[in-house]
Design a protein around this motif. Structure first.
Motif, PDB file in Angstrom:
ATOM      1  N   LEU A  16       0.825  -1.213   0.000  1.00 64.57           N
ATOM      2  CA  LEU A  16       0.000   0.000   0.000  1.00 64.57           C
ATOM      3  C   LEU A  16       0.857   1.262   0.000  1.00 64.57           C
ATOM      4  CD1 LEU A  16      -2.774  -1.568   2.108  1.00 64.57           C
ATOM      5  CD2 LEU A  16      -3.055  -0.647  -0.196  1.00 64.57           C
ATOM      6  N   ASN A  83      -6.488  -2.041   6.386  1.00 67.51           N
ATOM      7  CA  ASN A  83      -6.331  -2.599   5.038  1.00 67.51           C
ATOM      8  C   ASN A  83      -5.108  -3.488   5.079  1.00 67.51           C
ATOM      9  OD1 ASN A  83      -6.067  -3.275   2.402  1.00 67.51           O
ATOM     10  ND2 ASN A  83      -6.254  -1.189   1.588  1.00 67.51           N
ATOM     11  N   GLY A  85      -4.159  -5.574   2.939  1.00 70.17           N
ATOM     12  CA  GLY A  85      -3.644  -5.947   1.614  1.00 70.17           C
ATOM     13  C   GLY A  85      -3.760  -7.453   1.420  1.00 70.17           C
ATOM     14  N   ALA A  86      -2.750  -8.033   0.799  1.00 72.70           N
ATOM     15  CA  ALA A  86      -2.801  -9.460   0.474  1.00 72.70           C
ATOM     16  C   ALA A  86      -2.814 -10.352   1.710  1.00 72.70           C
ATOM     17  CB  ALA A  86      -1.626  -9.819  -0.424  1.00 72.70           C
ATOM     18  N   HIS A  89      -5.928 -12.310   2.793  1.00 73.69           N
ATOM     19  CA  HIS A  89      -6.317 -13.586   2.189  1.00 73.69           C
ATOM     20  C   HIS A  89      -5.452 -14.758   2.654  1.00 73.69           C
ATOM     21  CE1 HIS A  89      -8.350 -10.643  -0.227  1.00 73.69           C
ATOM     22  NE2 HIS A  89      -7.208 -10.204  -0.744  1.00 73.69           N
ATOM     23  N   LEU A 108     -10.850  -3.076   5.620  1.00 71.68           N
ATOM     24  CA  LEU A 108     -11.059  -2.162   4.493  1.00 71.68           C
ATOM     25  C   LEU A 108     -10.303  -2.631   3.252  1.00 71.68           C
ATOM     26  CD1 LEU A 108     -11.318   1.573   4.312  1.00 71.68           C
ATOM     27  CD2 LEU A 108      -9.544   0.520   2.930  1.00 71.68           C
ATOM     28  N   HIS A 109     -10.970  -2.496   2.115  1.00 74.96           N
ATOM     29  CA  HIS A 109     -10.318  -2.698   0.823  1.00 74.96           C
ATOM     30  C   HIS A 109     -10.716  -1.567  -0.111  1.00 74.96           C
ATOM     31  CE1 HIS A 109      -9.113  -6.566   2.252  1.00 74.96           C
ATOM     32  NE2 HIS A 109     -10.364  -6.769   2.627  1.00 74.96           N
ATOM     33  N   ILE A 110      -9.751  -1.039  -0.788  1.00 72.72           N
ATOM     34  CA  ILE A 110     -10.011   0.038  -1.753  1.00 72.72           C
ATOM     35  C   ILE A 110     -10.855  -0.513  -2.905  1.00 72.72           C
ATOM     36  CG2 ILE A 110      -8.888   1.598  -3.398  1.00 72.72           C
ATOM     37  CD1 ILE A 110      -6.442   1.535  -1.379  1.00 72.72           C
ATOM     38  N   SER A 111     -10.470  -1.674  -3.374  1.00 71.20           N
ATOM     39  CA  SER A 111     -11.189  -2.308  -4.481  1.00 71.20           C
ATOM     40  C   SER A 111     -12.295  -3.219  -3.934  1.00 71.20           C
ATOM     41  CB  SER A 111     -10.212  -3.135  -5.327  1.00 71.20           C
ATOM     42  OG  SER A 111      -9.666  -4.195  -4.544  1.00 71.20           O
ATOM     43  N   VAL A 113     -13.076  -6.495  -3.586  1.00 65.85           N
ATOM     44  CA  VAL A 113     -12.360  -7.772  -3.699  1.00 65.85           C
ATOM     45  C   VAL A 113     -13.270  -8.900  -4.202  1.00 65.85           C
ATOM     46  CG1 VAL A 113     -10.470  -7.346  -2.101  1.00 65.85           C
ATOM     47  CG2 VAL A 113     -12.678  -8.036  -1.176  1.00 65.85           C
ATOM     48  N   ARG A 116     -13.280  -9.452  -7.926  1.00 58.73           N
ATOM     49  CA  ARG A 116     -11.962  -9.727  -8.515  1.00 58.73           C
ATOM     50  C   ARG A 116     -11.677 -11.239  -8.495  1.00 58.73           C
ATOM     51  NH1 ARG A 116      -7.718  -5.799  -5.939  1.00 58.73           N
ATOM     52  NH2 ARG A 116      -6.508  -6.597  -7.712  1.00 58.73           N
TER      53      ARG A 116
HETATM   54  C1  DQA Z   1      -6.633  -4.599  -1.246  1.00 62.75           C
HETATM   55  C2  DQA Z   1      -7.155  -5.834  -1.953  1.00 62.75           C
HETATM   56  C3  DQA Z   1      -6.216  -7.001  -1.747  1.00 62.75           C
HETATM   57  O1  DQA Z   1      -6.709  -8.149  -2.409  1.00 62.75           O
HETATM   58  C4  DQA Z   1      -4.851  -6.669  -2.317  1.00 62.75           C
HETATM   59  O2  DQA Z   1      -3.947  -7.725  -2.092  1.00 62.75           O
HETATM   60  C5  DQA Z   1      -4.315  -5.381  -1.804  1.00 62.75           C
HETATM   61  C6  DQA Z   1      -5.218  -4.261  -1.657  1.00 62.75           C
HETATM   62  C7  DQA Z   1      -7.523  -3.352  -1.532  1.00 62.75           C
HETATM   63  O3  DQA Z   1      -7.316  -2.347  -0.853  1.00 62.75           O
HETATM   64  O4  DQA Z   1      -8.364  -3.385  -2.431  1.00 62.75           O
HETATM   65  O5  DQA Z   1      -3.124  -5.247  -1.576  1.00 62.75           O
HETATM   66  O6  DQA Z   1      -6.681  -4.813   0.165  1.00 62.75           O
END
Ligand code: DQA
Length: 151
Positions: A16, A83, A85-86, A89, A108-111, A113, A116
């Motif tokens: 991030l 957040n 990130g990976a 998962h 929190l996720h920006i996208s 998930v 995806r």
């Molecule tokens: C994320 C989504 C995760 O799958 C990805 O590995 C990220 C960012 C997001 O903010 O959308 O690093 O957490």
């Protein structure tokens, strides 16, 4: 409504730090510094102090969650917007840290998930999070802080 004067921790996991240059079609153009400014403005609105962190290392994130749990127990922390990130998962360690520290976390996720790849549909954090924010871009950070404040 929670009492003002507390801190909100915004914790960001691996990669991030690359926001703004990393897959902009997915994560947008805002940098992590932009996100910090956005979080500071949201915290100010609710009278919260901001503790904004990023690490690429799982153990550092575990330590931050432990510190957040201690601060929440002392009444100085409203909660964590996380957040991961990976690590979302993959990390049983972060799941256990949140559970063990008994800390209020908004995942929190920006996208979005769930729209995806299938490997992003599994979260080790969701079962121990108070709520999940995904797919609202970096605005989600402000929405998550509002959720902590208005609960
Ligand atoms: C994320 C989504 C995760 O799958 C990805 O590995 C990220 C960012 C997001 O903010 O959308 O690093 O957490």
């Amino acid at each position: 409504m929670r009492p003002p004067g507390q801190t909100v921790m915004v914790l960001n996991g691996p990669n991030l730090n690359l926001l703004g240059q990393r897959e902009p079609a997915v994560y947008g153009a805002a940098t992590l510094a932009d996100v910090e400014r956005l979080c500071a403005a949201a915290c100010e609105r609710y009278g919260y102090a901001l503790d904004f962190r990023q690490s690429n290392h799982e153990g550092v994130l575990v330590d931050a969650i432990h510190a957040a749990g201690a601060a929440q127990a002392q009444g100085t922390l409203a909660g964590v917007v996380f957040n991961a990130g990976a690590y979302t998962h993959t990390s049983v360690a972060l799941h256990d840290a949140i559970k063990g520290a008994d800390v209020r976390v908004i995942e929190l996720h920006i996208s979005n998930v769930h729209a995806r790849e299938p490997f992003r549909h599994r979260s080790w954090l969701s079962p121990v999070a108070q709520g999940v924010m995904a797919g609202f871009g970096v605005r989600g950070y402000a929405l998550a802080i509002a959720a902590l404040a208005e609960d």
